[in-house]
Write a protein that holds these residues in place. Structure first.
Motif, PDB file in Angstrom:
ATOM      1  N   PHE A   5       0.854  -1.190   0.000  1.00  0.00           N
ATOM      2  CA  PHE A   5       0.000   0.000   0.000  1.00  0.00           C
ATOM      3  C   PHE A   5       0.883   1.229   0.000  1.00  0.00           C
ATOM      4  O   PHE A   5       1.862   1.312   0.742  1.00  0.00           O
ATOM      5  CB  PHE A   5      -0.884   0.040   1.258  1.00  0.00           C
ATOM      6  CG  PHE A   5      -1.864   1.196   1.264  1.00  0.00           C
ATOM      7  CD1 PHE A   5      -3.193   1.003   0.909  1.00  0.00           C
ATOM      8  CD2 PHE A   5      -1.446   2.483   1.598  1.00  0.00           C
ATOM      9  CE1 PHE A   5      -4.090   2.064   0.895  1.00  0.00           C
ATOM     10  CE2 PHE A   5      -2.340   3.556   1.580  1.00  0.00           C
ATOM     11  CZ  PHE A   5      -3.663   3.340   1.240  1.00  0.00           C
ATOM     12  N   SER A   6       0.527   2.216  -0.824  1.00  0.00           N
ATOM     13  CA  SER A   6       1.180   3.512  -0.665  1.00  0.00           C
ATOM     14  C   SER A   6       0.227   4.631  -1.033  1.00  0.00           C
ATOM     15  O   SER A   6      -0.757   4.420  -1.750  1.00  0.00           O
ATOM     16  CB  SER A   6       2.467   3.611  -1.479  1.00  0.00           C
ATOM     17  OG  SER A   6       3.266   4.637  -0.935  1.00  0.00           O
ATOM     18  N   GLN A   9       0.034  12.114  -2.581  1.00  0.00           N
ATOM     19  CA  GLN A   9      -0.615  13.404  -2.317  1.00  0.00           C
ATOM     20  C   GLN A   9      -1.173  13.980  -3.625  1.00  0.00           C
ATOM     21  O   GLN A   9      -0.474  13.965  -4.635  1.00  0.00           O
ATOM     22  CB  GLN A   9       0.414  14.396  -1.762  1.00  0.00           C
ATOM     23  CG  GLN A   9       0.871  14.087  -0.362  1.00  0.00           C
ATOM     24  CD  GLN A   9      -0.088  14.628   0.688  1.00  0.00           C
ATOM     25  OE1 GLN A   9      -1.046  15.351   0.372  1.00  0.00           O
ATOM     26  NE2 GLN A   9       0.170  14.291   1.928  1.00  0.00           N
ATOM     27  N   HIS A  43      -5.701  13.518   3.602  1.00  0.00           N
ATOM     28  CA  HIS A  43      -4.435  14.072   4.088  1.00  0.00           C
ATOM     29  C   HIS A  43      -4.199  15.478   3.555  1.00  0.00           C
ATOM     30  O   HIS A  43      -3.622  16.320   4.235  1.00  0.00           O
ATOM     31  CB  HIS A  43      -3.263  13.169   3.696  1.00  0.00           C
ATOM     32  CG  HIS A  43      -3.056  12.010   4.622  1.00  0.00           C
ATOM     33  ND1 HIS A  43      -3.307  10.705   4.270  1.00  0.00           N
ATOM     34  CD2 HIS A  43      -2.627  11.967   5.911  1.00  0.00           C
ATOM     35  CE1 HIS A  43      -3.041   9.912   5.296  1.00  0.00           C
ATOM     36  NE2 HIS A  43      -2.633  10.649   6.301  1.00  0.00           N
ATOM     37  N   TYR A 126      -2.294  13.374  11.407  1.00  0.00           N
ATOM     38  CA  TYR A 126      -1.897  12.917  10.068  1.00  0.00           C
ATOM     39  C   TYR A 126      -1.298  11.494  10.071  1.00  0.00           C
ATOM     40  O   TYR A 126      -1.730  10.635   9.294  1.00  0.00           O
ATOM     41  CB  TYR A 126      -0.906  13.955   9.521  1.00  0.00           C
ATOM     42  CG  TYR A 126      -0.389  13.758   8.121  1.00  0.00           C
ATOM     43  CD1 TYR A 126      -0.752  14.637   7.098  1.00  0.00           C
ATOM     44  CD2 TYR A 126       0.514  12.735   7.801  1.00  0.00           C
ATOM     45  CE1 TYR A 126      -0.237  14.495   5.818  1.00  0.00           C
ATOM     46  CE2 TYR A 126       1.017  12.586   6.530  1.00  0.00           C
ATOM     47  CZ  TYR A 126       0.642  13.469   5.539  1.00  0.00           C
ATOM     48  OH  TYR A 126       1.146  13.319   4.274  1.00  0.00           O
ATOM     49  N   MET A 130      -2.618   7.925   8.350  1.00  0.00           N
ATOM     50  CA  MET A 130      -1.729   7.148   7.478  1.00  0.00           C
ATOM     51  C   MET A 130      -1.646   5.692   7.966  1.00  0.00           C
ATOM     52  O   MET A 130      -1.666   4.752   7.153  1.00  0.00           O
ATOM     53  CB  MET A 130      -0.352   7.817   7.470  1.00  0.00           C
ATOM     54  CG  MET A 130       0.600   7.245   6.476  1.00  0.00           C
ATOM     55  SD  MET A 130       1.985   8.376   6.190  1.00  0.00           S
ATOM     56  CE  MET A 130       3.270   7.170   5.874  1.00  0.00           C
ATOM     57  N   ASP A 133      -4.764   4.024   6.837  1.00  0.00           N
ATOM     58  CA  ASP A 133      -4.693   3.670   5.411  1.00  0.00           C
ATOM     59  C   ASP A 133      -4.072   2.294   5.237  1.00  0.00           C
ATOM     60  O   ASP A 133      -4.589   1.436   4.514  1.00  0.00           O
ATOM     61  CB  ASP A 133      -3.747   4.635   4.666  1.00  0.00           C
ATOM     62  CG  ASP A 133      -4.398   5.942   4.279  1.00  0.00           C
ATOM     63  OD1 ASP A 133      -5.616   5.954   4.064  1.00  0.00           O
ATOM     64  OD2 ASP A 133      -3.664   6.955   4.183  1.00  0.00           O
ATOM     65  N   VAL A 142       5.114  -1.313   2.638  1.00  0.00           N
ATOM     66  CA  VAL A 142       4.791   0.078   2.336  1.00  0.00           C
ATOM     67  C   VAL A 142       6.012   0.773   1.736  1.00  0.00           C
ATOM     68  O   VAL A 142       6.983   1.050   2.435  1.00  0.00           O
ATOM     69  CB  VAL A 142       4.360   0.837   3.618  1.00  0.00           C
ATOM     70  CG1 VAL A 142       3.954   2.261   3.283  1.00  0.00           C
ATOM     71  CG2 VAL A 142       3.225   0.101   4.313  1.00  0.00           C
ATOM     72  N   VAL A 144       7.931   3.802   0.816  1.00  0.00           N
ATOM     73  CA  VAL A 144       7.873   5.235   1.148  1.00  0.00           C
ATOM     74  C   VAL A 144       9.239   5.875   0.922  1.00  0.00           C
ATOM     75  O   VAL A 144      10.262   5.209   0.967  1.00  0.00           O
ATOM     76  CB  VAL A 144       7.487   5.500   2.626  1.00  0.00           C
ATOM     77  CG1 VAL A 144       6.025   5.283   2.868  1.00  0.00           C
ATOM     78  CG2 VAL A 144       8.335   4.684   3.585  1.00  0.00           C
ATOM     79  N   GLN A 148       9.003   9.959   4.790  1.00  0.00           N
ATOM     80  CA  GLN A 148       7.832   9.339   5.431  1.00  0.00           C
ATOM     81  C   GLN A 148       8.198   8.167   6.344  1.00  0.00           C
ATOM     82  O   GLN A 148       7.325   7.508   6.905  1.00  0.00           O
ATOM     83  CB  GLN A 148       6.834   8.866   4.356  1.00  0.00           C
ATOM     84  CG  GLN A 148       6.229   9.996   3.547  1.00  0.00           C
ATOM     85  CD  GLN A 148       5.413  10.937   4.420  1.00  0.00           C
ATOM     86  OE1 GLN A 148       4.620  10.506   5.253  1.00  0.00           O
ATOM     87  NE2 GLN A 148       5.606  12.241   4.250  1.00  0.00           N
TER      88      GLN A 148
HETATM   89  N1  TRP Z   1       2.016  10.759   3.852  1.00  0.00           N
HETATM   90  C1  TRP Z   1       2.403  10.256   2.565  1.00  0.00           C
HETATM   91  C2  TRP Z   1       3.171  11.343   1.798  1.00  0.00           C
HETATM   92  O1  TRP Z   1       3.001  12.495   2.045  1.00  0.00           O
HETATM   93  C3  TRP Z   1       1.219   9.829   1.778  1.00  0.00           C
HETATM   94  C4  TRP Z   1       0.497   8.695   2.429  1.00  0.00           C
HETATM   95  C5  TRP Z   1      -0.738   8.734   2.993  1.00  0.00           C
HETATM   96  C6  TRP Z   1       0.959   7.357   2.561  1.00  0.00           C
HETATM   97  N2  TRP Z   1      -1.092   7.525   3.458  1.00  0.00           N
HETATM   98  C7  TRP Z   1      -0.082   6.654   3.234  1.00  0.00           C
HETATM   99  C8  TRP Z   1       2.136   6.709   2.205  1.00  0.00           C
HETATM  100  C9  TRP Z   1       0.057   5.285   3.559  1.00  0.00           C
HETATM  101  C10 TRP Z   1       2.276   5.356   2.519  1.00  0.00           C
HETATM  102  C11 TRP Z   1       1.240   4.668   3.188  1.00  0.00           C
HETATM  103  O2  TRP Z   1       3.913  11.024   0.904  1.00  0.00           O
END
Ligand code: TRP
Length: 330
Positions: A5-6, A9, A43, A126, A130, A133, A142, A144, A148
């Motif tokens: 999962f990712s 924005q 977000h 925030y 996340m 999610d 994940v 990232v 992150q």
């Molecule tokens: N916060 C992440 C960013 O700004 C975006 C994001 C939201 C995310 N939910 C997530 C990334 C869950 C990985 C998993 O890039």
């Protein structure tokens, strides 16, 4: 297949930094994992924004990601707010998240300053959203970027805390560290970022790209064409790594160091290589946008598939946390 999962924005136009730092790596995951990619509009509400512009931003993010290779036939792509269960899970996870952990997040501290908001709860929460999610879909991996990682670490902690209190319900998500290059903006100094106005957009035309590349900062110690340059401190060289073949890179490296080529020559080569990748993306974006409902339909299908998972997982969470009596029907 493990689930990935990712979140993405919906922050205006997707740029080369997003592409090299994230999207390009995600495309490589499509056939190896069960991938879910989410455009995180909830977000995006944590900082002041124009509600009129939000639908366009979400659409642009969807189109740009698909044009760059996120093929919705091989993954699920959806909009975060289309699966409302995530807000319920965020509430529940918030109740096992220590306040102190949220207050020490560097992004919370910097965004609070940047936007001079004082503190708003959304910005503080925030990372909880996340975590929701990720856990709502029981994702195990994940991908990232380094900015992150702190949030993901906290998500893992929230997961452990939830499971030790109410679980086991969730697998503990792991970071998927992929090779990323940190691309600076055309100023050569700060990370490429929409808010810093130093980006090259992924769907920009050849002319637009050149107008920016032309003025992009290179090795600042190379003052004259006859000075030897140092590719290691040159952001244009960094971008080359994402778009230029190894043999050509080796040659540029050599000729830059010996002043065999100048920065303009080097930029021209890059412009050509960028165009080879970007022209087909623009073409795909044009196709995607021509019947405007097609993108919407893809996002709807992504949301239905994700909702099915979310409803099942929330049922489990509701039973585990005592919101629903397991012995009764719903
Ligand atoms: N916060 C992440 C960013 O700004 C975006 C994001 C939201 C995310 N939910 C997530 C990334 C869950 C990985 C998993 O890039």
């Amino acid at each position: 297949m493990k689930r990935v999962f990712s979140g993405i924005q919906p922050s205006g136009d997707i740029h080369l930094g997003n592409y090299l730092g994230a999207i390009r790596n995600w495309v490589l995951l499509l056939d190896q994992y069960d991938c879910i990619f989410c455009i995180v509009d909830y977000h995006a509400q944590t900082i002041p924004y124009d509600p009129q512009a939000m639908p366009r931003r979400v659409m642009n993010a969807a189109v740009a990601n698909m044009a760059a290779g996120i093929d919705p036939k091989r993954c699920r792509l959806f909009v975060q707010s289309h699966v409302k269960e995530v807000t319920e899970l965020a509430w529940i996870l918030g109740c096992v998240t220590p306040l102190g952990d949220l207050e020490r997040m560097t992004q919370f501290k910097s965004k609070t300053q940047e936007h001079q908001l004082g503190s708003n709860l959304g910005l503080l929460a925030y990372p909880v959203l996340m975590a929701a999610d990720i856990l709502l879909y029981k994702a195990e991996l994940v991908p990232v970027g380094d900015d992150q990682i702190q949030h993901l670490e906290l998500a893992r902690e929230i997961c452990r805390k939830f499971d030790s209190t109410f679980g086991p319900v969730f697998p503990e998500p792991q970071p998927l560290l992929t090779k990323t290059s940190r691309v600076m903006g055309i100023d050569g100094k700060t990370k490429m970022s929409k808010s810093l106005n130093n980006t090259i957009g992924l769907l920009e035309t050849e002319e637009q790209v050149w107008s920016k590349l032309k003025v992009a900062v290179t090795d600042e110690n190379r003052k004259r064409r006859t000075d030897p340059g140092n590719p290691l401190v040159c952001n244009v060289f960094t971008i080359h790594q994402g778009f230029t073949q190894d043999s050509q890179i080796a040659q540029i490296d050599k000729e830059c160091r010996s002043a065999g080529i100048g920065c303009v020559d080097c930029k021209k080569i890059l412009a050509r290589n960028l165009e080879a990748v970007m022209a087909p993306m623009r073409e795909r974006a044009r196709h995607l946008e021509s019947p405007p409902d097609e993108v919407r339909q893809i996002l709807d299908e992504g949301a239905s598939a994700c909702r099915e998972i979310a409803v099942r997982v929330m049922d489990e969470v509701r039973v585990a946390t005592g919101l629903r009596d397991a012995r009764r029907q719903q």
